[in-house]
Design an enzyme around this catalytic site. Structure first.
Site, PDB file in Angstrom:
ATOM      1  N   LYS A  36       0.716  -1.135   0.020  1.00  0.00           N
ATOM      2  CA  LYS A  36       0.003   0.082  -0.017  1.00  0.00           C
ATOM      3  C   LYS A  36       0.731   1.327   0.033  1.00  0.00           C
ATOM      4  O   LYS A  36       0.771   2.503   0.577  1.00  0.00           O
ATOM      5  CB  LYS A  36      -1.024   0.068   1.194  1.00  0.00           C
ATOM      6  CG  LYS A  36      -1.744  -1.195   1.215  1.00  0.00           C
ATOM      7  CD  LYS A  36      -2.910  -1.239   2.234  1.00  0.00           C
ATOM      8  CE  LYS A  36      -3.922  -2.249   2.212  1.00  0.00           C
ATOM      9  NZ  LYS A  36      -4.268  -2.918   1.026  1.00  0.00           N
ATOM     10  N   CYS A  37       1.920   1.220  -0.676  1.00  0.00           N
ATOM     11  CA  CYS A  37       3.003   2.359  -0.738  1.00  0.00           C
ATOM     12  C   CYS A  37       2.893   2.823  -2.187  1.00  0.00           C
ATOM     13  O   CYS A  37       2.315   2.430  -3.347  1.00  0.00           O
ATOM     14  CB  CYS A  37       4.335   1.735  -0.540  1.00  0.00           C
ATOM     15  SG  CYS A  37       5.589   2.807  -0.758  1.00  0.00           S
ATOM     16  N   GLY A  38       3.248   4.179  -2.112  1.00  0.00           N
ATOM     17  CA  GLY A  38       3.188   4.851  -3.574  1.00  0.00           C
ATOM     18  C   GLY A  38       4.422   4.166  -4.347  1.00  0.00           C
ATOM     19  O   GLY A  38       4.198   4.553  -5.725  1.00  0.00           O
ATOM     20  N   PHE A  39       5.283   3.459  -3.987  1.00  0.00           N
ATOM     21  CA  PHE A  39       6.164   2.995  -4.901  1.00  0.00           C
ATOM     22  C   PHE A  39       6.012   1.339  -5.226  1.00  0.00           C
ATOM     23  O   PHE A  39       6.455   0.906  -6.046  1.00  0.00           O
ATOM     24  CB  PHE A  39       7.390   2.856  -4.177  1.00  0.00           C
ATOM     25  CG  PHE A  39       8.082   4.209  -3.894  1.00  0.00           C
ATOM     26  CD1 PHE A  39       8.376   4.994  -4.985  1.00  0.00           C
ATOM     27  CD2 PHE A  39       8.269   4.519  -2.615  1.00  0.00           C
ATOM     28  CE1 PHE A  39       8.970   6.248  -4.864  1.00  0.00           C
ATOM     29  CE2 PHE A  39       8.945   5.757  -2.278  1.00  0.00           C
ATOM     30  CZ  PHE A  39       9.213   6.641  -3.488  1.00  0.00           C
ATOM     31  N   THR A  40       4.602   1.088  -4.572  1.00  0.00           N
ATOM     32  CA  THR A  40       4.226  -0.288  -5.058  1.00  0.00           C
ATOM     33  C   THR A  40       4.041  -0.837  -6.263  1.00  0.00           C
ATOM     34  O   THR A  40       4.305  -1.860  -7.010  1.00  0.00           O
ATOM     35  CB  THR A  40       2.807  -0.681  -4.427  1.00  0.00           C
ATOM     36  OG1 THR A  40       2.880  -0.456  -2.848  1.00  0.00           O
ATOM     37  CG2 THR A  40       2.270  -1.919  -4.647  1.00  0.00           C
TER      38      THR A  40
END
Length: 162
Positions: A36-40
């Site tokens: 659930k990360c912006g980098f996912t």
């Protein structure tokens, strides 16, 4: 005696202990991941590297971690299901680990010592920090979370002799 990654093991998301020595002779890209990360979306790039270069000797290994912004809240089964359904991942994942602090995985203690970050910093700052390990088990380089997987490809190809 100098340590290499082959002195460590990890537990995969199926609960099996895997010795890094099983990867002798391969180039490794080790990444702390989160769902659930912006980098996912980097999972796509990591999978592309894995599929493109696995036959040449590259192994990508993901280490899910919930230490940054509670961005990996699920259990190991939840994480595996998400990665398979959303990104069709074929590279291995570990059980959820910690990469900083008293309970950090020993391999991360070693990686951070061998390949420090900017200005010699040791701590992992965020999800999707990447470490490149050569065929002899030496940590070669650390990459920031903002470094896209495709931007690591030239370093990987150099290690693979391509």
């Amino acid at each position: 005696m100098t340590q290499t990654i082959y002195d460590f093991d990890y537990t995969n998301n199926k609960g099996e202990t895997i010795s890094f020595s099983t990867y002798k002779g391969k180039v490794l890209l080790i990444v702390n991941t989160a769902s659930k990360c912006g980098f996912t979306p980097q999972y796509d790039g990591l999978e592309a590297l894995h599929k493109t270069h696995q036959h040449d000797g590259l192994e990508v290994i993901g280490f899910p971690c919930d230490q940054f912004g509670h961005q990996e809240p699920g259990n190991d089964d939840d994480i595996a299901s998400f990665c398979e359904m959303r990104f069709n991942l074929s590279f291995p994942l570990s059980t959820k680990i910690e990469v900083n602090g008293q309970n950090e995985a020993p391999v991360y203690t070693w990686l951070k010592q061998e390949a420090p970050g900017l200005l010699g910093s040791k701590g992992i700052k965020w999800n999707f920090t990447k470490f490149l390990v050569d065929q002899n088990g030496n940590a070669i380089k650390r990459y920031a979370p903002t470094t896209k997987p495709k931007d690591i490809e030239a370093d990987i190809l150099k290690l693979l002799g391509k």
